[in-house]
Design a protein around this motif. Structure first.
Motif, PDB file in Angstrom:
ATOM      1  N   SER A 281     -28.772   3.380 -34.051  1.00 17.88           N
ATOM      2  CA  SER A 281     -28.482   4.799 -34.303  1.00 17.88           C
ATOM      3  C   SER A 281     -29.648   5.475 -35.011  1.00 17.88           C
ATOM      4  O   SER A 281     -30.039   6.603 -34.662  1.00 17.88           O
ATOM      5  CB  SER A 281     -27.210   4.945 -35.141  1.00 17.88           C
ATOM      6  N   LEU A 282     -30.214   4.807 -36.005  1.00 21.64           N
ATOM      7  CA  LEU A 282     -31.324   5.392 -36.748  1.00 21.64           C
ATOM      8  C   LEU A 282     -32.564   5.530 -35.884  1.00 21.64           C
ATOM      9  O   LEU A 282     -33.289   6.533 -35.949  1.00 21.64           O
ATOM     10  CB  LEU A 282     -31.627   4.549 -37.982  1.00 21.64           C
TER      11      LEU A 282
ATOM     12  N   VAL B  38     -32.265  10.878 -36.289  1.00 27.34           N
ATOM     13  CA  VAL B  38     -31.213  11.314 -37.192  1.00 27.34           C
ATOM     14  C   VAL B  38     -31.756  12.406 -38.106  1.00 27.34           C
ATOM     15  O   VAL B  38     -32.941  12.399 -38.460  1.00 27.34           O
ATOM     16  CB  VAL B  38     -30.691  10.105 -38.012  1.00 27.34           C
TER      17      VAL B  38
ATOM     18  N   ALA C 251     -35.273  11.351 -40.569  1.00 34.92           N
ATOM     19  CA  ALA C 251     -34.358  11.828 -41.607  1.00 34.92           C
ATOM     20  C   ALA C 251     -35.047  12.784 -42.570  1.00 34.92           C
ATOM     21  O   ALA C 251     -36.099  12.465 -43.131  1.00 34.92           O
ATOM     22  CB  ALA C 251     -33.782  10.654 -42.372  1.00 34.92           C
TER      23      ALA C 251
ATOM     24  N   LYS D 208     -27.505  15.439 -36.170  1.00 32.89           N
ATOM     25  CA  LYS D 208     -27.304  13.997 -36.149  1.00 32.89           C
ATOM     26  C   LYS D 208     -27.167  13.475 -37.585  1.00 32.89           C
ATOM     27  O   LYS D 208     -28.120  13.538 -38.367  1.00 32.89           O
ATOM     28  CB  LYS D 208     -28.480  13.300 -35.456  1.00 32.89           C
TER      29      LYS D 208
ATOM     30  N   ILE E  25     -29.046  11.045 -43.486  1.00 33.06           N
ATOM     31  CA  ILE E  25     -28.525   9.689 -43.678  1.00 33.06           C
ATOM     32  C   ILE E  25     -27.692   9.657 -44.940  1.00 33.06           C
ATOM     33  O   ILE E  25     -28.104  10.141 -45.995  1.00 33.06           O
ATOM     34  CB  ILE E  25     -29.661   8.657 -43.788  1.00 33.06           C
TER      35      ILE E  25
ATOM     36  N   LYS F 170     -36.858  14.228 -35.355  1.00 31.83           N
ATOM     37  CA  LYS F 170     -35.601  13.530 -35.624  1.00 31.83           C
ATOM     38  C   LYS F 170     -35.772  12.350 -36.580  1.00 31.83           C
ATOM     39  O   LYS F 170     -35.150  11.301 -36.411  1.00 31.83           O
ATOM     40  CB  LYS F 170     -34.951  13.061 -34.312  1.00 31.83           C
TER      41      LYS F 170
ATOM     42  N   GLU G  28     -25.796  10.155 -39.872  1.00 31.05           N
ATOM     43  CA  GLU G  28     -25.453   8.735 -39.776  1.00 31.05           C
ATOM     44  C   GLU G  28     -25.145   8.169 -41.158  1.00 31.05           C
ATOM     45  O   GLU G  28     -25.806   8.520 -42.144  1.00 31.05           O
ATOM     46  CB  GLU G  28     -26.602   7.959 -39.135  1.00 31.05           C
TER      47      GLU G  28
END
Length: 409
Positions: A117-118, A122, A73, A101, A125, A71, A103
């Motif tokens: 959140s990051l 995620v 980016a 995910k 992005i 998870k 963001e």
């Protein structure tokens, strides 16, 4: 052609069907196969043509085909403004399965919720360059796993002076990656930029380069500068237009016009860089739901706005940067709809019109509106003095590196 014929993940195809998207737009049909093949892409696409899906769908496809548990980016989309970041996220979230995910991070709001959140993990992005650098400096984001990098509205990022920030972001991500660049306008500086960051890119152009939105009718009224506000209110009121986006050159001009239109009985608000993000979001929502009839915006604040069903745009001022005209009128006539773009020009501002027409490679019909004809004896001398001064200021500004001082509008 259907989306399934592009060989994207069936889950995406099903979701697109649920949203009512049955067939790809020209930019999607042209770009998606090259992106799926792993090629770098340099694409020219007008606003409202489906460019977000053109890069978003193949990226989502690749993420779904090769899921990762860490998870961190794997896709990064750089955008010039917070409004565009919000819009891109909204679109991509609507296409993606719930487990994906996504963001968006941008300035003007608190860092902590974005950091949380990051750090929670995620897949993708969407970011403005400055805020991404801030988050990276606080170790809130790890970009070492990024496989795909997108520059959305790349021309605007260069206009806003983001070259240094982009160079810094490029140091955070792997050199071995797929890079995609989408822009509504192209010039020499953008081509030079592309040579440095893209590898043997596929050049995709579905419209004439720097063309204005195809289904937008364009007209221009020559009018005294001190009657523009009165004429704008008259035009909206007499035509009974319920939703009009109006562009001004300055933040002060946006506030002043909104105040005048309110006095004329037209519910109006303004958005620009001096407004908080919350105030901008509230004004935009009020405009979308019809609580206000007119929204007055500066160019940067309006970048990325996607207002469904918008039919009318008024250029209260012609832009100093001619390419902005293309983006302005692209706010209406989106997704195949027809639109009307009206520009107001005072005598002495002909040089601005000439530059716009040079960019769009077309002439914009000029006329006088009955009852609002310009006073030829009054305007010529004063405005020509102003235009010479404006030209000098703009030349000096460009010599200092463009619009770098306007990044936070």
């Amino acid at each position: 052609m259907s989306f399934s014929s592009l060989y994207i993940d069936e889950r995406l195809v099903n979701q697109l069907g649920t949203l009512g998207f049955e067939s790809p737009t020209p930019i999607q049909s042209a770009a998606i196969p090259h992106i799926l093949d792993g090629k770098d892409v340099m694409a020219g696409a007008q606003t409202g043509t489906g460019k977000t899906a053109a890069f978003g769908l193949p990226i989502l496809h690749k993420l779904l085909q090769t899921p990762s548990e860490h998870k961190k980016a794997r896709a990064l989309i750089l955008v010039p403004t917070r409004e565009l970041a919000q819009q891109v996220k909204q679109s991509l979230v609507s296409y993606a399965p719930e487990e994906m995910k996504i963001e968006a991070v941008y300035g003007g709001v608190s860092l902590k919720p974005q950091m949380d959140s990051l750090r929670a993990g995620v897949d993708m992005i969407i970011a403005t360059p400055g805020r991404l650098i801030d988050l990276h400096s606080k170790r809130a984001v790890d970009l070492r796993q990024v496989e795909q990098l997108v520059f959305d509205e790349a021309d605007r990022m260069l206009d806003m002076g983001f070259k240094d920030e982009i160079r810094q972001v490029l140091r955070f991500i792997p050199k071995e990656r797929q890079t995609l660049l989408f822009s509504a306008t192209f010039d020499d500086s953008l081509f030079t930029f592309c040579k440095r960051i893209l590898t043997n890119p596929e050049l995709i152009e579905v419209d004439s380069r720097n063309s204005a939105a195809a289904k937008v009718t364009q007209t221009l009224y020559v009018i005294d500068s001190d009657r523009k506000a009165q004429f704008t209110s008259y035009l909206i009121g007499s035509k009974n237009w319920q939703q009009v986006l109006i562009f001004t050159k300055t933040k002060q001009g946006a506030d002043a016009l909104a105040k005048e239109m309110e006095k004329d009985g037209l519910p109006t608000q303004s958005i620009h860089g001096d407004k908080s993000q919350g105030a901008r979001d509230r004004a935009l929502e009020a405009f979308k739901v019809g609580d206000i009839r007119a929204l007055v915006a500066t160019d940067v604040a309006a970048r990325g706005l996607d207002i469904g069903g918008l039919d009318y745009v008024i250029n209260f001022d012609l832009p100093y940067i001619a390419e902005d005209y293309v983006h302005r009128i692209g706010r209406c006539g989106r997704a195949g709809r027809e639109g009307l773009a009206i520009s107001l020009m005072s005598l002495g501002e002909e040089y601005l019109l000439e530059e716009v027409e040079a960019v769009i490679k077309d002439r914009i019909p000029q006329q006088w509106y009955p009852g609002f004809e310009p006073d030829l004896t009054k305007e010529i001398t004063d405005n020509r003095k102003n235009s010479r001064g404006a030209q000098k200021r703009r030349a000096k500004k460009r010599g200092q590196g463009g619009r770098s001082g306007n990044r936070r509008r």
